[in-house]
Design a protein around this motif. Sequence first.
Motif, PDB file in Angstrom:
ATOM      1  N   UNK A 231       3.722   3.190  -6.597  1.00 35.89           N
ATOM      2  CA  UNK A 231       2.342   2.775  -6.389  1.00 35.89           C
ATOM      3  C   UNK A 231       1.501   3.510  -7.417  1.00 35.89           C
ATOM      4  N   UNK A 232       0.681   2.744  -8.154  1.00 38.65           N
ATOM      5  CA  UNK A 232      -0.005   3.287  -9.329  1.00 38.65           C
ATOM      6  C   UNK A 232      -1.497   2.976  -9.260  1.00 38.65           C
ATOM      7  N   UNK A 233      -2.315   3.971  -9.634  1.00 36.06           N
ATOM      8  CA  UNK A 233      -3.736   3.742  -9.861  1.00 36.06           C
ATOM      9  C   UNK A 233      -4.225   4.781 -10.857  1.00 36.06           C
ATOM     10  N   UNK A 234      -5.466   4.640 -11.291  1.00 38.87           N
ATOM     11  CA  UNK A 234      -6.076   5.555 -12.240  1.00 38.87           C
ATOM     12  C   UNK A 234      -6.327   6.893 -11.557  1.00 38.87           C
ATOM     13  N   UNK A 235      -5.649   7.939 -12.005  1.00 35.55           N
ATOM     14  CA  UNK A 235      -5.764   9.248 -11.351  1.00 35.55           C
ATOM     15  C   UNK A 235      -7.130   9.882 -11.571  1.00 35.55           C
ATOM     16  N   UNK A 236      -7.888   9.421 -12.570  1.00 28.75           N
ATOM     17  CA  UNK A 236      -9.218   9.981 -12.834  1.00 28.75           C
ATOM     18  C   UNK A 236     -10.320   9.197 -12.126  1.00 28.75           C
ATOM     19  N   UNK A 244      -6.403   4.192  -2.322  1.00 24.44           N
ATOM     20  CA  UNK A 244      -4.952   4.239  -2.152  1.00 24.44           C
ATOM     21  C   UNK A 244      -4.611   5.089  -0.928  1.00 24.44           C
ATOM     22  N   UNK A 245      -5.281   6.210  -0.761  1.00 31.42           N
ATOM     23  CA  UNK A 245      -5.038   7.062   0.410  1.00 31.42           C
ATOM     24  C   UNK A 245      -5.358   6.305   1.702  1.00 31.42           C
ATOM     25  N   UNK A 246      -6.475   5.581   1.702  1.00 32.70           N
ATOM     26  CA  UNK A 246      -6.873   4.853   2.901  1.00 32.70           C
ATOM     27  C   UNK A 246      -5.854   3.779   3.244  1.00 32.70           C
ATOM     28  N   UNK A 247      -5.445   3.012   2.241  1.00 37.48           N
ATOM     29  CA  UNK A 247      -4.516   1.904   2.488  1.00 37.48           C
ATOM     30  C   UNK A 247      -3.133   2.416   2.896  1.00 37.48           C
ATOM     31  N   UNK A 325      -4.287   9.725 -17.115  1.00 31.94           N
ATOM     32  CA  UNK A 325      -3.106   9.873 -16.241  1.00 31.94           C
ATOM     33  C   UNK A 325      -3.183   8.897 -15.076  1.00 31.94           C
ATOM     34  N   UNK A 326      -2.024   8.552 -14.548  1.00 26.48           N
ATOM     35  CA  UNK A 326      -1.965   7.639 -13.403  1.00 26.48           C
ATOM     36  C   UNK A 326      -1.284   8.316 -12.222  1.00 26.48           C
ATOM     37  N   UNK A 327      -1.757   7.988 -11.027  1.00 28.94           N
ATOM     38  CA  UNK A 327      -0.984   8.317  -9.838  1.00 28.94           C
ATOM     39  C   UNK A 327       0.285   7.464  -9.882  1.00 28.94           C
ATOM     40  N   UNK A 328       1.430   8.070  -9.678  1.00 31.91           N
ATOM     41  CA  UNK A 328       2.697   7.324  -9.632  1.00 31.91           C
ATOM     42  C   UNK A 328       3.508   7.890  -8.466  1.00 31.91           C
ATOM     43  N   UNK A 329       3.252   7.344  -7.296  1.00 30.75           N
ATOM     44  CA  UNK A 329       3.899   7.830  -6.077  1.00 30.75           C
ATOM     45  C   UNK A 329       4.875   6.790  -5.556  1.00 30.75           C
ATOM     46  N   UNK A 330       5.912   7.225  -4.904  1.00 28.81           N
ATOM     47  CA  UNK A 330       6.955   6.316  -4.424  1.00 28.81           C
ATOM     48  C   UNK A 330       6.356   5.249  -3.515  1.00 28.81           C
ATOM     49  N   UNK A 331       6.760   4.002  -3.755  1.00 28.06           N
ATOM     50  CA  UNK A 331       6.311   2.890  -2.916  1.00 28.06           C
ATOM     51  C   UNK A 331       7.193   2.846  -1.678  1.00 28.06           C
ATOM     52  N   UNK A 332       6.654   3.369  -0.595  1.00 26.12           N
ATOM     53  CA  UNK A 332       7.401   3.360   0.663  1.00 26.12           C
ATOM     54  C   UNK A 332       6.443   3.554   1.827  1.00 26.12           C
ATOM     55  N   UNK A 333       6.887   3.180   2.996  1.00 23.47           N
ATOM     56  CA  UNK A 333       6.187   3.558   4.211  1.00 23.47           C
ATOM     57  C   UNK A 333       6.574   5.000   4.503  1.00 23.47           C
ATOM     58  N   UNK A 334       5.652   5.782   5.050  1.00 22.53           N
ATOM     59  CA  UNK A 334       5.913   7.203   5.292  1.00 22.53           C
ATOM     60  C   UNK A 334       7.268   7.427   5.945  1.00 22.53           C
ATOM     61  N   UNK A 335       8.017   8.368   5.355  1.00 25.47           N
ATOM     62  CA  UNK A 335       9.328   8.795   5.852  1.00 25.47           C
ATOM     63  C   UNK A 335      10.420   7.742   5.663  1.00 25.47           C
ATOM     64  N   UNK A 336      10.120   6.641   4.969  1.00 27.32           N
ATOM     65  CA  UNK A 336      11.155   5.650   4.679  1.00 27.32           C
ATOM     66  C   UNK A 336      11.546   5.738   3.209  1.00 27.32           C
ATOM     67  N   UNK A 337      12.698   5.184   2.836  1.00 23.35           N
ATOM     68  CA  UNK A 337      13.151   5.268   1.440  1.00 23.35           C
ATOM     69  C   UNK A 337      12.280   4.430   0.512  1.00 23.35           C
ATOM     70  N   UNK A 350       2.243  -5.050   1.399  1.00 24.17           N
ATOM     71  CA  UNK A 350       1.388  -6.112   0.875  1.00 24.17           C
ATOM     72  C   UNK A 350      -0.084  -5.836   1.097  1.00 24.17           C
ATOM     73  N   UNK A 351      -0.392  -5.018   2.101  1.00 25.13           N
ATOM     74  CA  UNK A 351      -1.787  -4.670   2.373  1.00 25.13           C
ATOM     75  C   UNK A 351      -2.243  -3.451   1.573  1.00 25.13           C
ATOM     76  N   UNK A 352      -1.331  -2.866   0.789  1.00 25.54           N
ATOM     77  CA  UNK A 352      -1.661  -1.672   0.000  1.00 25.54           C
ATOM     78  C   UNK A 352      -1.920  -2.036  -1.460  1.00 25.54           C
ATOM     79  N   UNK A 353      -1.113  -2.945  -2.023  1.00 20.13           N
ATOM     80  CA  UNK A 353      -1.187  -3.221  -3.459  1.00 20.13           C
ATOM     81  C   UNK A 353      -1.946  -4.510  -3.758  1.00 20.13           C
ATOM     82  N   UNK A 354      -2.565  -4.541  -4.955  1.00 20.23           N
ATOM     83  CA  UNK A 354      -3.269  -5.737  -5.427  1.00 20.23           C
ATOM     84  C   UNK A 354      -2.413  -6.546  -6.395  1.00 20.23           C
TER      85      UNK A 354
END
Length: 759
Positions: A231-236, A244-247, A325-337, A350-354
């Motif tokens: 999951x990626x967005x503009x870190x600045x 992203x945190x909310x979604x 820089x970009x946020x680049x965090x693993x695309x997963x539901x919390x605690x899932x792979x 689908x409700x997180x990404x555009x």
Amino acid sequence: MRIKYKINGIVQGVGFRPTVYKIAKELDLKGYVLNSSDGVIIEIEGENQNKFIETLKNNLPPLARIDTIEKEILERKNYTDFEIIESKQTTKTTSISPDIAICDECLKEMFDKNNRRYLFPFINCTNCGPRYTIIKDIPYDRKNTSMAKFKMCEKCYEEYTNPLDRRYHAEPTCCFECGPELNVKWKMENGTWKELRIENGEWRIKKIELIAEKIKEGKIVAIKGLGGFHLVCNATNEEAVKELRRRKQRPTKPFAMMFKDLDTIKEYCDLSAKDTELITSKEKPIVLVKKRVDLPQIADGIDRYGVFLPYTPVHYLLFEYIDFPIVATSANISDEPIIRDSNELVEKLGNVVDYILDNDRDIINACDDSVVQAVEFEYITMRCARGYAPLMKNVKFKMDNGKWTMENEKDKIDRNNNSQFSILNSQLNILGVGANQKNTISLSFKDKFILSPHIGDLGTIGSIEYFERTIDTFRRLYDFEEDVIICDKHPYYESTKWALKQNKKIYQIQHHYAHALATMFEYDLEGDYLAFIFDGTGYGDDGTIWGGEVFIANRHTYERVHYFKQFKLIGGEKAVKNPANMAVALLDDEIAEKFKNRKLAKNLSKGSFPLTSSMGRIFDMVAYLAGMIERNEWEGMSGLLIEKYYNPEIAEYISLADSRGCGVKKEIDFVELLNFAAKNRGDFELVSSVFINSIANCVVEISEMYDLDVILGGGVFQNKTLLSEILKRSNKKIYFNKTIPINDGGISVGQTAWGIWNL
């Protein structure tokens, strides 16, 4: 005479056979080289036979690693040439190379306007690119990977079949004409998803440019990498990160960031020489480093960032269009792979990404990013995954004559002169299934040990399915059928529950002993060691929760010689997030008066709650009593805050080993540290410094009571400051896991090591 070699290690898919071919030609040797499922087989004849192995060792390809060389002297066959012949299916024991970041040569080609792979998003060669994530079976041939569906064009096939080409048998070899395609999906206003499928040459790169524009606009996108989606967005862009945190429902836990290059990282972070070495290594892991510039919403409240460099062609192409820089965090539901398929991504996130930047090269085996941290001039691994895993190690077994063989013996083993060699084939197949958090699995068969990539916390149905799928993957890859399963003693660990349901011989190894064994295994240690194992939780032999343990341990047994004073885990598991009542209940009455929850905490302390000696919970209580936290929002929060406020100029400490009467007693009383934190509430620097100094000195003082070298293990030693202070203060020889995770990711290693040494 004819010499036959069987070479094992990381020797397939890394340009090993072409190197052998070139050396054989240069030395005018005749014979052949082939990949087999249990290594690389070489036969040579000629006058320069004695120069071959030494020349090979000195000229290995960048990704190759030789673990063992078996040598056999045979009758001459009078070969007339040297050739590379087709793979041969035999017993499966060869190592699978981890996925490796794009190499400099491929980068140079990708940005060369005269090269036919100019701006090609899937460029790779034998020195880089996907390996583990695309493999279905061994041997590592294209037909056994997810590249099988892409038929090579004539030009690619010519490179693929030329032993002198860098892409000789580079299984993911492809180009614009015959390789995977990028595709873009986006969410419509009505909530449905649409896919962009224009495939002419211009749009191949335009898709990346389009995604870059959307990131600039503040959109949240998912980008497919080697082992899954980010999951990626503009870190600045504070609002984009906040959204992203909310979604994702991740209110405060830090995000990792990817930067275009090292110079850009230096604008935001202070780097040591070891930080730089790790960041720029061929593995390109996430590295925890010191902040220089604070970016809101990225890692609020702490002084660290997790940073890494681009490692795929797509990442580099993306940074051609963005300068932040970009946020680049693993695309997963919390605690899932991590998610590896875009359909699953749409279903779950689908409700997180555009927007989604996808491609049609399937990920067979998911693999998250590795996480490491420099400690002094060394490092520790916190998540062993992309770039490092699968991690294979050759182990040695004791022969009937009492001698050891196989580990790093290289070309000393000669079948004709070693009558004990066949004993290696009688070893048990061992499966270690790890802990409940930061789970990994390990397996041992013949003279091989393999650690899986990071699986994660086994707290959801999805994560348990991934755990079982990983076991099935390694069973398939190595035709592995375990004789014995080794698991934790905790009855509620999902890995333990799974093991006990199998119709196999089961052994259960105490959690903290497994940490000590993992360190012994990494360094091949024999004899007794004084092991300090500090973590958050682990099922003790007495049925309580251990976590602040001192053992005298060896490969076969252990004795618990000291432990931190046990206390009640008020609230049970909820105390991990909410340490308030647990902490205040332990304070001296007059000090507890200042806390509003005093009466509740003291009353609850009379209740029936689990007992624990957990060092992780002691960190939590100190952070709460000092006023740094009200609750633990995410794992490791209290430890990182205590590190942030540590001041090396403050030398004060409270002696736990002497003044509190530890001496030869087992129990280490730490309550004075809690009283100190509460009395100095608000003075974060003083509390943090005295606390770290006190724990470090306690370790040093106890270690001086024993004529033994020291092992440090468990997740608490991810605390860089604590580990560094112990290393500075102690005169003892100290061992701690580096390549194997120092946290619960190493538990499966310790379990399997016990099986190797005791079964």
